[in-house]
Design a protein around this motif. Sequence first.
Motif, PDB file in Angstrom:
ATOM      1  N   TRP A  55       3.647  10.462  14.487  1.00 52.80           N
ATOM      2  CA  TRP A  55       3.215   9.350  13.651  1.00 52.80           C
ATOM      3  C   TRP A  55       4.091   8.116  13.807  1.00 52.80           C
ATOM      4  O   TRP A  55       3.726   7.030  13.396  1.00 52.80           O
ATOM      5  CB  TRP A  55       3.212   9.769  12.187  1.00 52.80           C
ATOM      6  N   ARG A  75       5.860   5.018  15.755  1.00 59.66           N
ATOM      7  CA  ARG A  75       5.486   4.283  16.953  1.00 59.66           C
ATOM      8  C   ARG A  75       6.707   4.005  17.809  1.00 59.66           C
ATOM      9  O   ARG A  75       7.834   4.028  17.339  1.00 59.66           O
ATOM     10  CB  ARG A  75       4.772   3.003  16.600  1.00 59.66           C
ATOM     11  N   ILE A 114       4.691   7.050  -6.314  1.00 60.79           N
ATOM     12  CA  ILE A 114       3.264   7.266  -6.091  1.00 60.79           C
ATOM     13  C   ILE A 114       2.920   8.744  -6.222  1.00 60.79           C
ATOM     14  O   ILE A 114       1.962   9.115  -6.909  1.00 60.79           O
ATOM     15  CB  ILE A 114       2.858   6.716  -4.707  1.00 60.79           C
ATOM     16  N   LEU A 122      -3.549  13.465  -0.937  1.00 60.86           N
ATOM     17  CA  LEU A 122      -2.255  13.824  -1.532  1.00 60.86           C
ATOM     18  C   LEU A 122      -2.333  14.258  -2.990  1.00 60.86           C
ATOM     19  O   LEU A 122      -1.754  15.264  -3.384  1.00 60.86           O
ATOM     20  CB  LEU A 122      -1.266  12.674  -1.382  1.00 60.86           C
ATOM     21  N   TYR A 147      -3.211   6.928  11.802  1.00 58.43           N
ATOM     22  CA  TYR A 147      -1.959   6.862  11.059  1.00 58.43           C
ATOM     23  C   TYR A 147      -1.816   5.462  10.454  1.00 58.43           C
ATOM     24  O   TYR A 147      -2.359   4.501  10.996  1.00 58.43           O
ATOM     25  CB  TYR A 147      -0.771   7.174  11.968  1.00 58.43           C
ATOM     26  N   PHE A 203       7.673   5.982  -2.582  1.00 56.78           N
ATOM     27  CA  PHE A 203       6.992   7.211  -2.148  1.00 56.78           C
ATOM     28  C   PHE A 203       7.008   8.258  -3.258  1.00 56.78           C
ATOM     29  O   PHE A 203       6.036   8.976  -3.468  1.00 56.78           O
ATOM     30  CB  PHE A 203       7.663   7.797  -0.904  1.00 56.78           C
ATOM     31  N   PRO A 208       0.826  -1.217   0.000  1.00 56.71           N
ATOM     32  CA  PRO A 208       0.000   0.000   0.000  1.00 56.71           C
ATOM     33  C   PRO A 208       0.863   1.271   0.000  1.00 56.71           C
ATOM     34  O   PRO A 208       0.449   2.291  -0.531  1.00 56.71           O
ATOM     35  CB  PRO A 208      -0.835  -0.113   1.267  1.00 56.71           C
ATOM     36  N   THR A 209       2.084   1.205   0.577  1.00 61.25           N
ATOM     37  CA  THR A 209       2.990   2.344   0.590  1.00 61.25           C
ATOM     38  C   THR A 209       2.274   3.642   0.940  1.00 61.25           C
ATOM     39  O   THR A 209       2.367   4.630   0.222  1.00 61.25           O
ATOM     40  CB  THR A 209       3.708   2.523  -0.766  1.00 61.25           C
ATOM     41  N   LEU A 210       1.570   3.612   2.051  1.00 61.19           N
ATOM     42  CA  LEU A 210       0.991   4.863   2.548  1.00 61.19           C
ATOM     43  C   LEU A 210       2.120   5.696   3.145  1.00 61.19           C
ATOM     44  O   LEU A 210       3.124   5.155   3.603  1.00 61.19           O
ATOM     45  CB  LEU A 210      -0.059   4.561   3.615  1.00 61.19           C
ATOM     46  N   TYR A 211       1.956   7.010   3.115  1.00 63.70           N
ATOM     47  CA  TYR A 211       2.962   7.877   3.719  1.00 63.70           C
ATOM     48  C   TYR A 211       2.763   7.824   5.231  1.00 63.70           C
ATOM     49  O   TYR A 211       1.738   8.284   5.734  1.00 63.70           O
ATOM     50  CB  TYR A 211       2.820   9.302   3.198  1.00 63.70           C
ATOM     51  N   PRO A 212       3.747   7.271   5.967  1.00 69.85           N
ATOM     52  CA  PRO A 212       3.504   7.006   7.390  1.00 69.85           C
ATOM     53  C   PRO A 212       3.319   8.268   8.214  1.00 69.85           C
ATOM     54  O   PRO A 212       2.752   8.218   9.298  1.00 69.85           O
ATOM     55  CB  PRO A 212       4.759   6.230   7.829  1.00 69.85           C
ATOM     56  N   TRP A 213       3.799   9.411   7.721  1.00 71.03           N
ATOM     57  CA  TRP A 213       3.673  10.650   8.506  1.00 71.03           C
ATOM     58  C   TRP A 213       2.360  11.361   8.228  1.00 71.03           C
ATOM     59  O   TRP A 213       2.087  12.401   8.788  1.00 71.03           O
ATOM     60  CB  TRP A 213       4.833  11.595   8.215  1.00 71.03           C
ATOM     61  N   ARG A 214       1.559  10.797   7.348  1.00 72.11           N
ATOM     62  CA  ARG A 214       0.266  11.403   7.052  1.00 72.11           C
ATOM     63  C   ARG A 214      -0.843  10.499   7.574  1.00 72.11           C
ATOM     64  O   ARG A 214      -0.745   9.281   7.478  1.00 72.11           O
ATOM     65  CB  ARG A 214       0.096  11.573   5.535  1.00 72.11           C
ATOM     66  N   HIS A 239       0.280   3.163  10.552  1.00 78.48           N
ATOM     67  CA  HIS A 239       0.701   2.021  11.375  1.00 78.48           C
ATOM     68  C   HIS A 239      -0.422   1.513  12.279  1.00 78.48           C
ATOM     69  O   HIS A 239      -0.283   0.485  12.923  1.00 78.48           O
ATOM     70  CB  HIS A 239       1.968   2.371  12.177  1.00 78.48           C
ATOM     71  N   LEU A 266       0.493  10.711  -8.983  1.00 79.44           N
ATOM     72  CA  LEU A 266      -0.652  11.505  -8.542  1.00 79.44           C
ATOM     73  C   LEU A 266      -0.501  12.973  -8.930  1.00 79.44           C
ATOM     74  O   LEU A 266      -1.304  13.804  -8.531  1.00 79.44           O
ATOM     75  CB  LEU A 266      -0.842  11.374  -7.027  1.00 79.44           C
ATOM     76  N   ASN A 312      12.188   5.684   0.665  1.00 81.04           N
ATOM     77  CA  ASN A 312      11.642   4.640  -0.188  1.00 81.04           C
ATOM     78  C   ASN A 312      11.230   5.237  -1.543  1.00 81.04           C
ATOM     79  O   ASN A 312      10.397   6.136  -1.607  1.00 81.04           O
ATOM     80  CB  ASN A 312      10.419   4.066   0.553  1.00 81.04           C
ATOM     81  N   ARG A 338      -6.816   6.641  -2.100  1.00 85.38           N
ATOM     82  CA  ARG A 338      -5.859   7.649  -2.541  1.00 85.38           C
ATOM     83  C   ARG A 338      -5.793   7.713  -4.076  1.00 85.38           C
ATOM     84  O   ARG A 338      -5.592   8.765  -4.663  1.00 85.38           O
ATOM     85  CB  ARG A 338      -4.481   7.318  -1.957  1.00 85.38           C
ATOM     86  N   PHE A 354       6.953  19.693  -4.819  1.00 86.92           N
ATOM     87  CA  PHE A 354       6.112  18.917  -3.901  1.00 86.92           C
ATOM     88  C   PHE A 354       6.880  17.687  -3.416  1.00 86.92           C
ATOM     89  O   PHE A 354       6.825  17.332  -2.242  1.00 86.92           O
ATOM     90  CB  PHE A 354       4.827  18.491  -4.631  1.00 86.92           C
TER      91      PHE A 354
END
Lengths: 260, 350
Positions: B343, B345, B248, A109, A140, B245, A95-101, A142, B252, B242, A156, B258
Amino acid sequence: MVALETTDTAGMTIDVQVVSHGFELHGAPLPVLDGVDLRVEPGELVALLGPSGCGKSTLLRLIAGLEPPSRGSIFADGRPIGGPDPSRVVVFQDPTLYPWRTVRENVTLGLEARGLLRSHGHRVEQALDLVGLSGFARAYPHQLSGGMAQRAALARALVNDPRLLVLDEPLGKLDSLTRLAMQSELVELWRSKGFTGLLVTHDIEEALFMATRVIVFSERPARITADLTIDRPYPRHRGDPVLTELRHRILELLGLAETW
Amino acid sequence: MSVNDTAAGLPAVNGEARPSGRSAPRGWPKEWSRLGTASLLWFIAAAVTALWADADEWERTGEFASLLAVAGGVLAFAAPLAGRARQTAGGRLKGAAGRLSAAVPWLIVLAIGLIGWEILTAKLNLLPRPFFAPPQALLEVYLDDWPRLLDCLAASLTLLVTGYAIGAVLGVVTGVAIGWSRAVGYWVHPVLRLIGPLPATAWLPIAFFAFPSSWSASVFLIALATGVPVTILTWSGVAGVNSAFYDIARTLGASPRFLVLKVAVPAAMPHVFVGLFMGLGASFAVLVVAEMLGVKSGIGWYLQWAQGWAAYGNMYAALLVMALVCSGLVTLLFRVRDRLLAWQRGMLKW
Ligand SMILES: Nc1ncnc2c1ncn2[C@@H]1O[C@H](COP(=O)(O)OP(=O)(O)O)[C@@H](O)[C@H]1O
Ligand SMILES: [Mg+2]
């Protein structure tokens, strides 16, 4: 399912013309695509099936415009592809979501990147609704399960209202129950929105259950060995004898018939 | 390397982090008595200070004894209050009570330490003077010399914050530029490799000579000491992003701008903070040296000046202030990090 408001529902035509591509590995050339010729009509949902490592993801990267092909050309709606474009969106296997978002910020995005957040911001809630993640908008990545993360990645992509949705083994890492459920959801989504879909999978049942056409690739370097039209109405049934017959044929093409 | 990793080996000293079985009602008379013990020890420290005559007269013995007595009194009051707060009150008050009770062993040891210090110095003169000043000598400095100390503190903080901020900003910008642009990397990387390992203080003689004032030279040195680790870690953070990132974001519709500001920088943030922590430590060191050798103000200068007059009380007093300030700044940076990197952990609590 909540309908996502669409502006231009017509799917995109993709024309891959004799594309060959390769990489260099330890100084030696590594051919990955070998003269791939493929035309995808608007609104089709085409499954790309082939052994792991044969070059399916590479083909998708070329179609997304992330890399130019070494040889041959690719056209989107008749125009050569020169780079990535938000009308062609990819959902990767991870999925490679942006972990800080947060989940919502991940979904926004694309709109944010194009400066459309103000005018099209309402689509974010719609997309979250669509994938059933409204309750997790502020979580988040995680904090999500694998299936939820994959849904967030889908939202997304969808928020940009793509005319071509490229799915690279999007369900590969999900447990089998979630997987079956999401197959149905994806089909419904594609049917309601009318975009063109490209679905990479190594799961024959998945390809037959979802796609209008199945393209079978050879081992690397990938060549197209079969192009099967799956002319069955939706919603499909997993036990459909026609699909079972097709599955057998595909296994034969992959040289695995005796395992059936 | 990250702060999370480096700190993993440290024992957890934070009482809050552990589940406290002690909050059970049955536990609190015991807790009460432990707070009572602490209070008693602080009173004993006050009594020893006040009633046992100094070997040599110290000016602020009386005030110091009063201060110890006040501490004892506060603890005596806190004992029943804390017990009640933990039982009935919720939220903030309960948290405060919990923290107080977690601090009790420290309060006891501190009181014993102060008694010992007081006896060995002021009362018996057993430790060589003037190197060992009694605690009331420190109090004397705070009461009599506070305007100068405050001036020095303000000067130090101004210098430190100016240099650190410049170094941090330039470090992040340079680090991102090296990580992003091949051309910048080509030119800056060798320079960084050559100069980076050099301690910033090595530049001190040149800096004092080359800059118009010792103050601007010190700002430069602090900025350099901060900037190098921040640059290197920002760079490594950006280099390690990565690549999916970027892919993607590009599909988009993201522009290069950006990609830098909304993908590369946030993704590199955990590394940037490691650099900021390293830079902060380095900047303290450079600050003190620069103040001792060049700038005629600041805590470093005060230390030097106090040593020159053999005013060891002043020196310890200034050292204590400095320790508190440095620790406070590190805490502040942790707070900022906790907020910006919420964000992530499993973050270390400072
Ligand atoms: N950037 C790259 N550099 C070198 N080799 C690559 C690169 N990307 C993919 N390959 C190689 O190309 C082949 C096909 O990869 P891929 O398209 O990911 O296969 P799949 O069909 O499983 O998606 C693999 O052998 C892989 O090692
Ligand atoms: Mg793949």
